[in-house]
Design an enzyme around this catalytic site. Structure first.
Site, PDB file in Angstrom:
ATOM      1  CD  GLU A  36      -2.242   1.220   2.980  1.00  0.00           C
ATOM      2  OE1 GLU A  36      -1.513   0.878   3.939  1.00  0.00           O
ATOM      3  OE2 GLU A  36      -3.416   1.575   3.131  1.00  0.00           O
ATOM      4  CG  ASN A  96      -4.735   3.985   0.571  1.00  0.00           C
ATOM      5  OD1 ASN A  96      -4.038   3.443  -0.270  1.00  0.00           O
ATOM      6  ND2 ASN A  96      -4.529   3.849   1.876  1.00  0.00           N
ATOM      7  CD  GLU A 131      -5.074   4.427   5.954  1.00  0.00           C
ATOM      8  OE1 GLU A 131      -5.619   4.160   4.871  1.00  0.00           O
ATOM      9  OE2 GLU A 131      -4.594   3.553   6.702  1.00  0.00           O
ATOM     10  CG  ASN A 182       2.202   1.333   4.496  1.00  0.00           C
ATOM     11  OD1 ASN A 182       3.420   1.443   4.547  1.00  0.00           O
ATOM     12  ND2 ASN A 182       1.496   1.503   3.382  1.00  0.00           N
TER      13      ASN A 182
HETATM   14  N1  CDV Z   1      -2.805   1.300   6.544  1.00  0.00           N
HETATM   15  C1  CDV Z   1      -3.702   0.640   7.311  1.00  0.00           C
HETATM   16  O1  CDV Z   1      -4.850   0.452   6.910  1.00  0.00           O
HETATM   17  N2  CDV Z   1      -3.277   0.205   8.519  1.00  0.00           N
HETATM   18  C2  CDV Z   1      -4.168  -0.382   9.452  1.00  0.00           C
HETATM   19  C3  CDV Z   1      -3.980   0.235  10.801  1.00  0.00           C
HETATM   20  C4  CDV Z   1      -5.200   0.154  11.653  1.00  0.00           C
HETATM   21  C5  CDV Z   1      -2.797  -0.242  11.545  1.00  0.00           C
HETATM   22  C6  CDV Z   1      -4.090  -1.903   9.482  1.00  0.00           C
HETATM   23  O2  CDV Z   1      -5.147  -2.535   9.601  1.00  0.00           O
HETATM   24  O3  CDV Z   1      -3.027  -2.487   9.385  1.00  0.00           O
END
Ligand code: CDV
Length: 305
Positions: A36, A96, A131, A182
């Site tokens: 991502e 995103n 986000e 991420n």
């Molecule tokens: N980039 C993400 O969506 N990260 C989320 C957060 C909550 C850590 C994840 O689910 O990994």
């Protein structure tokens, strides 16, 4: 992938992706999944009071002059790929996003992230998770695209923790689901801070999604440190049996390889998880009618035959 530091240029990141792509091709891979927001640092960790100050993190075209070498080389090598990036539309909307490119270089599809975690407002945290501030919720749902002759479902990061993601993709015939992510270690509101817990919850999510839907999951995350924030890593290949057959060993740029075999899904799809035979959608209405946990639906025994 190892971390991408704020000062690292797109050209430098694409150079790293090209190294991985070449390695993948030399191992016979036909499909590569990148994380991502691959092209930049995970900027939702920063609070920028003026949204416009984040504009430099977004792509306005894909391929762009900086990313074109990746598209060109993938086509020459006959490798399809999935790449996450921050998208700015011509109308100035922010998503995103994931782009899926087939082995002949044609764009097979896009996905705009649906489950945006975190918060909209600045919080008193060492690292934010903004986000919901930096992106709009994708409006087009979860697509299945044709890549390297396979039906590939697209999802991103937090989507992997939601059962609905995989089921909606499986119901469209996905053979596998490609998920870039991420996941910062610690400091995410509502998540356990311990690295081992975060890894456990990540693997639990992708394994359950794969098993309950008889499909493969390719999960590709960033790892190591980005601007002082640690990312969990743990990129992996998961079979329809829920087995992790390949997993990242380190914290830097690394190729994690698995061999897709349609026969692994067949027994599950034929019997235990034969959707056509066993699913009972007439009893699943609450899933689309209700968002929150809500009140229990109390059954009364009166009049029951
Ligand atoms: N980039 C993400 O969506 N990260 C989320 C957060 C909550 C850590 C994840 O689910 O990994």
């Amino acid at each position: 992938m190892g971390g991408v530091q704020p000062a690292e240029s797109r050209t430098s990141v694409v150079g790293r992706l090209l190294v991985l792509l070449e390695r993948a091709a030399s191992r016979g891979c036909r499909l590569v999944v990148f994380p991502e927001l691959t092209l930049t640092t995970f900027f939702p960790r920063y609070w920028l009071p003026r949204l416009d100050d984040a504009d430099g993190f977004y792509e306005r075209e894909m391929p762009s002059p900086e990313t074109a070498p990746l598209f060109d080389r993938a086509r020459e090598l006959g490798v399809g790929f999935v790449l996450g990036y921050a998208e700015m539309t011509p109308a100035g909307r922010r998503f995103n996003t994931v782009i899926a490119v087939d082995t002949d270089g044609s764009i097979a599809g896009y996905y705009r992230k649906v489950h945006l975690p975190g918060h909209v407002e600045e919080r008193q945290l060492a690292h934010q998770h903004l986000e919901k501030y930096y992106f709009e919720v994708g409006e087009e749902g979860f697509p299945v695209v044709e890549l390297a002759g396979l039906k590939v479902g697209l999802a991103t990061c937090n989507d992997r923790r939601w059962a609905e993601t995989y089921r909606v993709l499986a119901l469209q015939g996905a053979d596998l689901v490609a998920i870039g992510y991420n996941t910062p270690v610690g400091g995410v509101p509502g998540m356990a801070p311990e690295p081992h817990r975060m890894m456990e919850e990540h693997l639990l999510s992708v394994r359950a999604g794969a098993y309950q839907n008889s499909l493969w999951v390719l999960a590709a995350g960033k790892s190591g440190f980005e601007d002082g924030q640690r990312l969990i890593g743990g990129s992996c290949v998961v079979t329809p049996g829920g087995d992790v057959v390949s997993v990242a060993a380190g914290d830097g740029d690394e190729l994690v390889v698995g061999t897709y075999d349609p026969r692994v899904a067949e027994p599950y799809r034929a019997e235990l998880f034969n959707f056509a035979l066993h699913r009972r959608p007439e009893h699943y209405g609450l899933i689309v009618e209700r968002t929150g946990h809500g009140e229990p639906v109390v059954e009364t025994l009166a009049g029951r035959s």
